[in-house]
Motif scaffolding. Structure first.
Motif, PDB file in Angstrom:
ATOM      1  N   ALA A 214       0.827  -1.207   0.000  1.00 25.82           N
ATOM      2  CA  ALA A 214       0.000   0.000   0.000  1.00 25.82           C
ATOM      3  C   ALA A 214       0.859   1.255   0.000  1.00 25.82           C
ATOM      4  O   ALA A 214       0.574   2.226  -0.726  1.00 25.82           O
ATOM      5  CB  ALA A 214      -0.930  -0.006   1.211  1.00 25.82           C
ATOM      6  N   GLN A 215       1.920   1.263   0.785  1.00 27.38           N
ATOM      7  CA  GLN A 215       2.823   2.414   0.809  1.00 27.38           C
ATOM      8  C   GLN A 215       3.467   2.635  -0.554  1.00 27.38           C
ATOM      9  O   GLN A 215       3.560   3.771  -1.032  1.00 27.38           O
ATOM     10  CB  GLN A 215       3.899   2.214   1.871  1.00 27.38           C
ATOM     11  N   LEU A 216       3.927   1.541  -1.184  1.00 29.67           N
ATOM     12  CA  LEU A 216       4.539   1.674  -2.505  1.00 29.67           C
ATOM     13  C   LEU A 216       3.539   2.227  -3.505  1.00 29.67           C
ATOM     14  O   LEU A 216       3.918   2.944  -4.445  1.00 29.67           O
ATOM     15  CB  LEU A 216       5.042   0.308  -2.995  1.00 29.67           C
ATOM     16  N   GLY A 217       2.265   1.894  -3.332  1.00 27.65           N
ATOM     17  CA  GLY A 217       1.220   2.342  -4.249  1.00 27.65           C
ATOM     18  C   GLY A 217       0.586   3.659  -3.863  1.00 27.65           C
ATOM     19  O   GLY A 217      -0.437   4.040  -4.451  1.00 27.65           O
ATOM     20  N   GLY A 218       1.162   4.350  -2.885  1.00 25.97           N
ATOM     21  CA  GLY A 218       0.681   5.689  -2.545  1.00 25.97           C
ATOM     22  C   GLY A 218      -0.521   5.722  -1.634  1.00 25.97           C
ATOM     23  O   GLY A 218      -1.153   6.774  -1.477  1.00 25.97           O
ATOM     24  N   SER A 219      -0.855   4.608  -1.001  1.00 26.48           N
ATOM     25  CA  SER A 219      -1.983   4.562  -0.074  1.00 26.48           C
ATOM     26  C   SER A 219      -1.452   4.561   1.356  1.00 26.48           C
ATOM     27  O   SER A 219      -0.364   4.048   1.625  1.00 26.48           O
ATOM     28  CB  SER A 219      -2.832   3.315  -0.314  1.00 26.48           C
ATOM     29  N   SER A 220      -2.244   5.123   2.260  1.00 27.50           N
ATOM     30  CA  SER A 220      -1.855   5.150   3.672  1.00 27.50           C
ATOM     31  C   SER A 220      -2.569   4.071   4.462  1.00 27.50           C
ATOM     32  O   SER A 220      -2.802   4.201   5.659  1.00 27.50           O
ATOM     33  CB  SER A 220      -2.157   6.524   4.279  1.00 27.50           C
ATOM     34  N   LEU A 221      -2.934   2.985   3.789  1.00 21.58           N
ATOM     35  CA  LEU A 221      -3.625   1.883   4.442  1.00 21.58           C
ATOM     36  C   LEU A 221      -2.816   1.401   5.645  1.00 21.58           C
ATOM     37  O   LEU A 221      -1.670   0.993   5.515  1.00 21.58           O
ATOM     38  CB  LEU A 221      -3.815   0.742   3.445  1.00 21.58           C
ATOM     39  N   SER A 222      -3.423   1.444   6.823  1.00 24.45           N
ATOM     40  CA  SER A 222      -2.709   1.125   8.055  1.00 24.45           C
ATOM     41  C   SER A 222      -3.028  -0.293   8.522  1.00 24.45           C
ATOM     42  O   SER A 222      -3.973  -0.935   8.059  1.00 24.45           O
ATOM     43  CB  SER A 222      -3.116   2.106   9.158  1.00 24.45           C
ATOM     44  N   ALA A 223      -2.247  -0.745   9.483  1.00 23.19           N
ATOM     45  CA  ALA A 223      -2.479  -2.070  10.051  1.00 23.19           C
ATOM     46  C   ALA A 223      -3.853  -2.131  10.716  1.00 23.19           C
ATOM     47  O   ALA A 223      -4.554  -3.144  10.630  1.00 23.19           O
ATOM     48  CB  ALA A 223      -1.381  -2.402  11.060  1.00 23.19           C
ATOM     49  N   ASP A 224      -4.254  -1.058  11.386  1.00 23.14           N
ATOM     50  CA  ASP A 224      -5.570  -1.026  12.024  1.00 23.14           C
ATOM     51  C   ASP A 224      -6.683  -1.100  10.987  1.00 23.14           C
ATOM     52  O   ASP A 224      -7.707  -1.763  11.195  1.00 23.14           O
ATOM     53  CB  ASP A 224      -5.724   0.240  12.868  1.00 23.14           C
ATOM     54  N   SER A 225      -6.508  -0.395   9.864  1.00 20.85           N
ATOM     55  CA  SER A 225      -7.511  -0.431   8.806  1.00 20.85           C
ATOM     56  C   SER A 225      -7.610  -1.822   8.189  1.00 20.85           C
ATOM     57  O   SER A 225      -8.694  -2.288   7.842  1.00 20.85           O
ATOM     58  CB  SER A 225      -7.169   0.595   7.721  1.00 20.85           C
ATOM     59  N   ILE A 226      -6.462  -2.491   8.063  1.00 20.42           N
ATOM     60  CA  ILE A 226      -6.453  -3.846   7.527  1.00 20.42           C
ATOM     61  C   ILE A 226      -7.225  -4.778   8.453  1.00 20.42           C
ATOM     62  O   ILE A 226      -8.024  -5.615   8.000  1.00 20.42           O
ATOM     63  CB  ILE A 226      -5.011  -4.332   7.325  1.00 20.42           C
ATOM     64  N   LYS A 227      -7.038  -4.630   9.755  1.00 23.87           N
ATOM     65  CA  LYS A 227      -7.781  -5.445  10.714  1.00 23.87           C
ATOM     66  C   LYS A 227      -9.278  -5.221  10.563  1.00 23.87           C
ATOM     67  O   LYS A 227     -10.078  -6.160  10.641  1.00 23.87           O
ATOM     68  CB  LYS A 227      -7.335  -5.106  12.133  1.00 23.87           C
ATOM     69  N   LEU A 228      -9.663  -3.961  10.338  1.00 22.18           N
ATOM     70  CA  LEU A 228     -11.079  -3.647  10.175  1.00 22.18           C
ATOM     71  C   LEU A 228     -11.639  -4.270   8.894  1.00 22.18           C
ATOM     72  O   LEU A 228     -12.748  -4.811   8.881  1.00 22.18           O
ATOM     73  CB  LEU A 228     -11.265  -2.124  10.161  1.00 22.18           C
ATOM     74  N   LEU A 229     -10.854  -4.205   7.828  1.00 24.62           N
ATOM     75  CA  LEU A 229     -11.294  -4.780   6.559  1.00 24.62           C
ATOM     76  C   LEU A 229     -11.416  -6.301   6.634  1.00 24.62           C
ATOM     77  O   LEU A 229     -12.232  -6.909   5.937  1.00 24.62           O
ATOM     78  CB  LEU A 229     -10.317  -4.391   5.448  1.00 24.62           C
ATOM     79  N   LEU A 230     -10.601  -6.917   7.490  1.00 21.19           N
ATOM     80  CA  LEU A 230     -10.621  -8.374   7.624  1.00 21.19           C
ATOM     81  C   LEU A 230     -11.570  -8.860   8.714  1.00 21.19           C
ATOM     82  O   LEU A 230     -11.769 -10.067   8.867  1.00 21.19           O
ATOM     83  CB  LEU A 230      -9.210  -8.886   7.934  1.00 21.19           C
ATOM     84  N   LYS A 231     -12.162  -7.923   9.443  1.00 20.90           N
ATOM     85  CA  LYS A 231     -12.945  -8.291  10.621  1.00 20.90           C
ATOM     86  C   LYS A 231     -14.123  -9.184  10.263  1.00 20.90           C
ATOM     87  O   LYS A 231     -14.365 -10.198  10.920  1.00 20.90           O
ATOM     88  CB  LYS A 231     -13.435  -7.027  11.322  1.00 20.90           C
TER      89      LYS A 231
END
Length: 425
Positions: free
Chosen positions: A261-278
């Motif tokens: 995500a960082q390489l692709g210009g997104s600020s997707l965080s670990a917390d956001s990933i947890k939410l998306l996978l919840k």
């Protein structure tokens, strides 16, 4: 092998915390490859809808119709992200016709151009120019025979993953690809292939969150037929693991995604990933603002500080030859004839030892039978019957010390993740 299968009603990500919504961002289509499912993904971008109103002069009613048409199209996606029974050209034509129906000819063309101008970025011209090419840019390098994936940011190696690769009957391809989508909680629709058996049936979708789903928590399409995805058992890391994909454990893929995500210009965080996978039953897509180049390689001879790593020729391509070794040495301004006798002996012995297929049989490099789509001739019949070579027998790499390579070569692994308990080495 993907299915970007999203909810049937409203965009569920929009109903979540706004920090997640901000990170579901831009895609990079062009006017020759736009489809309705891709347009649907663009609506996840924070200001995409408002930009259509302010820059193209679309009405609120037109924007709603566009959103609904795009979102409804997602239900028809197959496992590889394509429209069922449709070619890419057909899918694009369907997109154009629907957009014209909603907007009219002039506005439809303006929308095509708007998307292209704002998002299009390719990976042309980024292919390696010499053996063991060390990137000076941002990209992900996967070297299949080394079972290794490297993350480069602005020419610096920041992270290395040990990975699983495609079986010899279903090899990982080579060449430049790109990643622009991260799909959480993916579904999987088994293809109509001989290797689909057991608990699976061709065309019968395996839902997100199903423990039998081989894609795991996350998949990243990198061009048909390949993915980077989770779901692999630890024993498959550093081994054959898939039908043409890069395999990670679920723990590894969760560690990998923030870097991507960082390489692709997104600020997707670990917390956001947890939410998306919840909610494991919900499939969600994150589009990256910038396409990330994926450099797929097949290099069995790799210079690394102080020597050569000779990897097993697991796809039986006849690459472990003295001529190829000389070419790699020459890339570092080293003449084979100037090596010491012990170095020459060690190199020749390593080449002979690693010039073996996955089962340990010597490869006759002088009389290789022609391969088809990268599948060695000896494996063609097996691939048609869905059979696989499940593992590599014996040593996978031989190391040859060469004094003239001290301080030269491809970088050593950094913060290596081998899948074990999520630890790095």
């Amino acid at each position: 092998m993907t299915a970007c299968n999203q909810p049937d009603k409203k965009h569920d990500i929009e109903q979540q915390d706004t920090s997640v919504n901000k990170e579901v961002t831009k895609a990079t289509p062009d006017t020759t490859s736009m489809t309705l499912p891709l347009l649907d993904a663009l609506f996840y971008e924070k200001d995409f809808g408002t930009s259509l109103k302010s820059q193209l002069g679309l009405s609120a009613e037109q924007i709603v119709k566009l959103r609904n048409a795009a979102h409804n199209s997602v239900a028809g996606l197959t496992e590889d992200g394509a429209i069922d029974a449709s070619s890419a050209r057909t899918a694009t034509q369907q997109y154009r016709e629907k957009i014209k129906e909603i907007l009219g000819d002039e506005k439809a063309q303006q929308l095509l151009q708007f998307v292209s101008d704002r998002y299009s970025k390719g990976v042309e011209g980024l292919a390696p120019t010499k053996p063991n090419f060390i990137p000076t840019d941002t990209r992900i390098v996967v070297n299949a025979p080394a079972f290794r994936m490297d993350i480069f940011r602005d020419g610096k190696l920041v992270k290395t993953f040990k990975v699983g690769i495609g079986y010899p009957e279903f090899p990982l391809p080579t060449g430049m690809r790109r990643a622009d989508t991260i799909i959480f909680n993916p579904t999987w629709t088994p293809p109509d292939e001989p290797w689909v058996k057991g608990n699976f049936a061709p065309g019968r979708k395996v839902g997100a969150g199903n423990e039998l789903n081989p894609l795991g928590l996350i998949k990243i399409p990198i061009g048909m037929p390949s993915l980077i995805h989770g779901g692999k058992k630890l024993e498959k890391i550093g081994n054959f693991a898939s039908h043409g994909c890069v395999g990670l454990t679920n723990r590894q893929v969760v560690d990998f995604v923030p870097l991507l995500a960082q390489l692709g210009g997104s600020s997707l965080s670990a917390d956001s990933i947890k939410l998306l996978l919840k909610n494991r039953s919900k499939t969600r897509s994150v589009m990256l603002p910038t396409r990330v180049p994926i450099d797929l390689r097949y290099e069995t001879i790799v210079a690394e500080n102080g020597g050569l790593n000779i990897y097993r020729d697991v796809y039986e391509r006849g690459t472990n030859t003295l001529d190829n070794a000389k070419t790699v040495l020459a890339a570092y301004s080293i003449n084979y004839d100037q090596l010491t006798e012990p170095e020459k002996t060690g190199l020749n012995e390593a080449l002979e030892e690693m010039n073996r297929d996955a089962k340990g049989k010597p490869i006759a490099t002088e009389s290789l039978a022609p391969a088809k789509n990268g599948v060695p001739a000896s494996k063609l019949a097996r691939s048609k019957n869905g059979k696989i070579t499940s593992s590599v027998k014996g040593q996978k790499v031989a190391q040859v010390a060469i004094a003239a390579l001290q301080g030269k070569g491809y970088p050593a692994p950094v913060a290596l993740s081998d899948g074990s308990a999520g630890k790095t080495k």
